[in-house]
Design a protein around this motif. Structure first.
Motif, mmCIF file in Angstrom:
data_model
loop_
_atom_site.group_PDB
_atom_site.id
_atom_site.type_symbol
_atom_site.label_atom_id
_atom_site.label_comp_id
_atom_site.label_asym_id
_atom_site.label_seq_id
_atom_site.Cartn_x
_atom_site.Cartn_y
_atom_site.Cartn_z
ATOM 1 N N ARG A 42 0.845 -1.203 0.000
ATOM 2 C CA ARG A 42 0.000 0.000 0.000
ATOM 3 C C ARG A 42 0.875 1.246 0.000
ATOM 4 O O ARG A 42 1.782 1.378 0.813
ATOM 5 N N LEU A 43 0.578 2.134 -0.906
ATOM 6 C CA LEU A 43 1.343 3.371 -0.993
ATOM 7 C C LEU A 43 0.370 4.528 -1.142
ATOM 8 O O LEU A 43 -0.506 4.510 -2.010
ATOM 9 N N ARG A 44 0.501 5.499 -0.264
ATOM 10 C CA ARG A 44 -0.359 6.672 -0.358
ATOM 11 C C ARG A 44 0.514 7.916 -0.380
ATOM 12 O O ARG A 44 1.293 8.164 0.553
ATOM 13 N N LEU A 45 0.404 8.679 -1.447
ATOM 14 C CA LEU A 45 1.161 9.913 -1.596
ATOM 15 C C LEU A 45 0.140 11.019 -1.790
ATOM 16 O O LEU A 45 -0.252 11.329 -2.896
ATOM 17 N N PHE A 46 -0.320 11.566 -0.680
ATOM 18 C CA PHE A 46 -1.433 12.503 -0.713
ATOM 19 C C PHE A 46 -0.925 13.942 -0.736
ATOM 20 O O PHE A 46 -0.105 14.327 0.098
ATOM 21 N N PHE A 47 -1.428 14.732 -1.681
ATOM 22 C CA PHE A 47 -1.121 16.154 -1.725
ATOM 23 C C PHE A 47 0.375 16.391 -1.865
ATOM 24 O O PHE A 47 0.947 17.250 -1.205
ATOM 25 N N CYS A 48 1.033 15.590 -2.684
ATOM 26 C CA CYS A 48 2.489 15.705 -2.820
ATOM 27 C C CYS A 48 2.815 16.270 -4.198
ATOM 28 O O CYS A 48 3.034 15.522 -5.153
ATOM 29 N N TYR A 49 2.855 17.580 -4.289
ATOM 30 C CA TYR A 49 3.110 18.236 -5.572
ATOM 31 C C TYR A 49 4.565 18.089 -6.019
ATOM 32 O O TYR A 49 4.898 18.411 -7.149
ATOM 33 N N ASP A 50 5.443 17.643 -5.092
ATOM 34 C CA ASP A 50 6.852 17.521 -5.464
ATOM 35 C C ASP A 50 7.186 16.160 -6.048
ATOM 36 O O ASP A 50 8.353 15.850 -6.264
ATOM 37 N N ILE A 51 6.177 15.349 -6.273
ATOM 38 C CA ILE A 51 6.443 14.076 -6.950
ATOM 39 C C ILE A 51 6.101 14.254 -8.425
ATOM 40 O O ILE A 51 4.992 14.651 -8.779
ATOM 41 N N SER A 52 7.084 13.932 -9.254
ATOM 42 C CA SER A 52 6.888 14.132 -10.695
ATOM 43 C C SER A 52 6.572 12.792 -11.364
ATOM 44 O O SER A 52 6.829 11.722 -10.805
ATOM 45 N N ASP A 53 6.039 12.888 -12.564
ATOM 46 C CA ASP A 53 5.827 11.676 -13.370
ATOM 47 C C ASP A 53 7.132 10.896 -13.479
ATOM 48 O O ASP A 53 7.178 9.683 -13.294
ATOM 49 N N GLU A 54 8.202 11.636 -13.762
ATOM 50 C CA GLU A 54 9.503 11.004 -13.968
ATOM 51 C C GLU A 54 9.962 10.268 -12.700
ATOM 52 O O GLU A 54 10.400 9.122 -12.755
ATOM 53 N N GLY A 55 9.829 10.961 -11.567
ATOM 54 C CA GLY A 55 10.247 10.360 -10.290
ATOM 55 C C GLY A 55 9.457 9.103 -9.984
ATOM 56 O O GLY A 55 10.009 8.098 -9.538
ATOM 57 N N LEU A 56 8.167 9.169 -10.243
ATOM 58 C CA LEU A 56 7.318 8.009 -9.951
ATOM 59 C C LEU A 56 7.645 6.858 -10.911
ATOM 60 O O LEU A 56 7.759 5.695 -10.489
ATOM 61 N N CYS A 57 7.823 7.189 -12.190
ATOM 62 C CA CYS A 57 8.118 6.140 -13.182
ATOM 63 C C CYS A 57 9.424 5.410 -12.862
ATOM 64 O O CYS A 57 9.546 4.210 -13.095
#
Lengths: 333, 162
Positions: A132-147
């Protein structure tokens, strides 16, 4: 005690001995150190990662030892009220510390407001068991970082990436890399731009996440085309939350199909009053309404001038630019 | 089990007698085992003892009786909501006096709901408190030596012992 002495001998003797040691309960001379270790651990688990690391662990050596145990850190919840920069401690450092304590056993983490690409990498490098992963209201996570990190999440079953900058591109990569994904929450902050139509995200979900059982798309800009694709592709879908998706028209056959196919369907115009915590965003900032303090969202709203604006907003029409209304972080996790 | 039995009598560790209904006793496995023993035993005069003091047992039985209808037959969401409110009030009463004993009893009697509630209440007592305040609430002595505190502070910057 004849009937249960065998199964309960440990608990019973522990209780008896503590009773003998603290006979004078009226004077409250008992020490909580007499609680069995697993009971203390259960209490500390309820307290949460942040309070453990900033205070409780330092109470005594026994509590310190309990708090060092990696089994205490399989689930890490860094819940906060969004006041990340006003806290006397650094939540990111605390989160890293908590991840270190888990010693590779982390299965469940909630990071609110402060997750960055770096922190996400730190978390996913630490474990290969994350479910389970919840990243709520995290504008500093980018598509690139997540990918970059999704390849390390082969066991992921539940993902909540609500309110942020993630787009369809990252959604597709997630779908391709997380075959066990059963639950996705991808909610928007509000639906002020609801007149803009886009099925990009819905189509990405339909293309890559056919195993989904639960999907929440609060405030998404999808149209009937996107919804149709999701219904075609995700045949296991049991719950679907489409509240505030005002580009949908469920009056016709698609609505009927939704009702037939989905056990738990939330329609665009349904109220969100089943959430005990809600938030109002106004000019003066973020207000949380806490049911535990005796307020229901209705009670609170009746006390503020926003009421008319809010109900207009819930109806999907002429709502105030100053007011947005969305889910509570606690309950929809 | 005989359907004619509606309540059983148990003794607290202080020797006081308490009645608990069959449906309420079902919330606890050990209590349920006692119940079966009493119902099937030829010697019905034997009163089982529960290793919980009277003051705590009153609360435990009150909790069981309140939760029994829902536990045994299921209930609507509004009932669940009402029960939740009742739980909050229940834990407010004399909570500091007997919370410790309720935790022990819930653990010993395998009562998941009460155990969970008591753990949450104890955790809530700690929220926002300093280390010293927590020690005071729970009657715990600081057993770290000053050398240990110094060492732990070095290893864990930001870690407070006060």
């Amino acid at each position: 005690m004849s009937s249960c002495s065998s199964a309960d001998s440990a608990a019973s003797s522990s209780y008896s001995s503590s009773k003998e040691q603290s006979e004078n309960e009226e004077r409250q001379t008992w020490s909580w150190l007499e609680l069995p270790r697993d009971v203390t651990a259960a209490i500390l688990l309820k307290l949460g990662a942040v309070e453990i690391l900033t205070s409780a662990q330092s109470v005594c050596s026994s509590w310190w030892s309990i708090c060092k145990d990696p089994t205490m850190w399989r689930a890490i919840d860094t819940h906060n009220w969004g006041n990340v920069f006003n806290l006397p401690y650094n939540l990111e450092i605390i989160c890293r510390h908590a991840v270190d304590r888990s010693c590779g056993q982390l299965v469940d983490i909630n990071v609110e407001h402060f997750c960055t690409d770096d922190l996400l990498k730190y978390i996913t490098d630490s474990t290969s068991h994350l479910r389970r992963l919840r990243l709520f209201f995290c504008y500093d996570i980018s598509d690139e970082g997540l990918c970059k990190v999704v390849g390390k999440l082969p066991l992921l079953e539940e993902l909540d990436i609500s309110i942020g900058t993630i787009t369809k591109d990252a959604l597709e990569v997630i779908g391709q890399n997380c075959p066990k994904l059963k639950s996705l929450k991808f909610n928007m902050k509000d639906s002020r731009c609801s007149h803009i139509e886009s099925d990009d995200e819905a189509l990405a979900i339909a293309r890559t996440m056919p195993e989904l059982c639960h999907l929440q798309l609060f405030g998404n800009k999808l149209t009937n085309t996107g919804l149709c694709a999701i219904l075609d592709s995700c045949s296991h879908l049991e719950s679907l939350d489409l509240r505030h998706c005002f580009n949908l028209n469920l009056e016709g056959p698609l609505g009927k199909r939704c009702t037939e196919q989905i056990k738990d369907l939330r329609r665009p115009n349904e109220l969100i009053n089943d959430y005990p915590f809600c938030a109002l965003m106004g000019d003066s900032g973020l207000f949380y309404i806490d049911n535990l303090l005796g307020f229901s969202d209705r009670d609170f709203l009746s006390d503020v001038d926003y009421q008319d604006d809010l109900y207009a907003f819930l109806d999907g029409s002429d709502f105030s630019d100053n007011v947005s209304y969305y889910f509570d972080p606690d309950t929809y996790y | 089990m005989s359907s004619s039995v509606e309540a059983i009598t148990v003794l607290s560790s202080d020797g006081d007698e308490f009645k608990i209904t069959v449906s309420a006793a079902k919330l606890s496995k050990p209590l349920n085992w006692m119940l079966e023993d009493v119902c099937f035993s030829d010697d019905c005069d034997e009163v089982p003892t529960i290793e919980v003091n009277s003051k705590t047992l009153v609360k435990v039985i009150e909790y069981c009786e309140k939760h029994a209808p829902r536990a045994n037959s299921g209930a609507s969401d509004s009932d669940a909501e009402e029960l939740k409110k009742w739980d909050i009030e229940f834990m407010k009463m004399d909570v500091k006096d007997i919370l410790f004993h309720i935790l022990m009893a819930a653990n010993y009697l395998h009562m998941e709901g009460l155990y969970d509630l008591a753990c949450q209440t104890a955790a809530d007592l700690m929220k926002g408190m300093t280390v010293s305040q927590i020690r005071k609430i729970f009657h715990i002595k600081n057993d770290f030596s000053s050398e240990e505190q110094e060492q732990l502070r070095r290893q864990h910057p930001g870690c407070s012992f006060d």
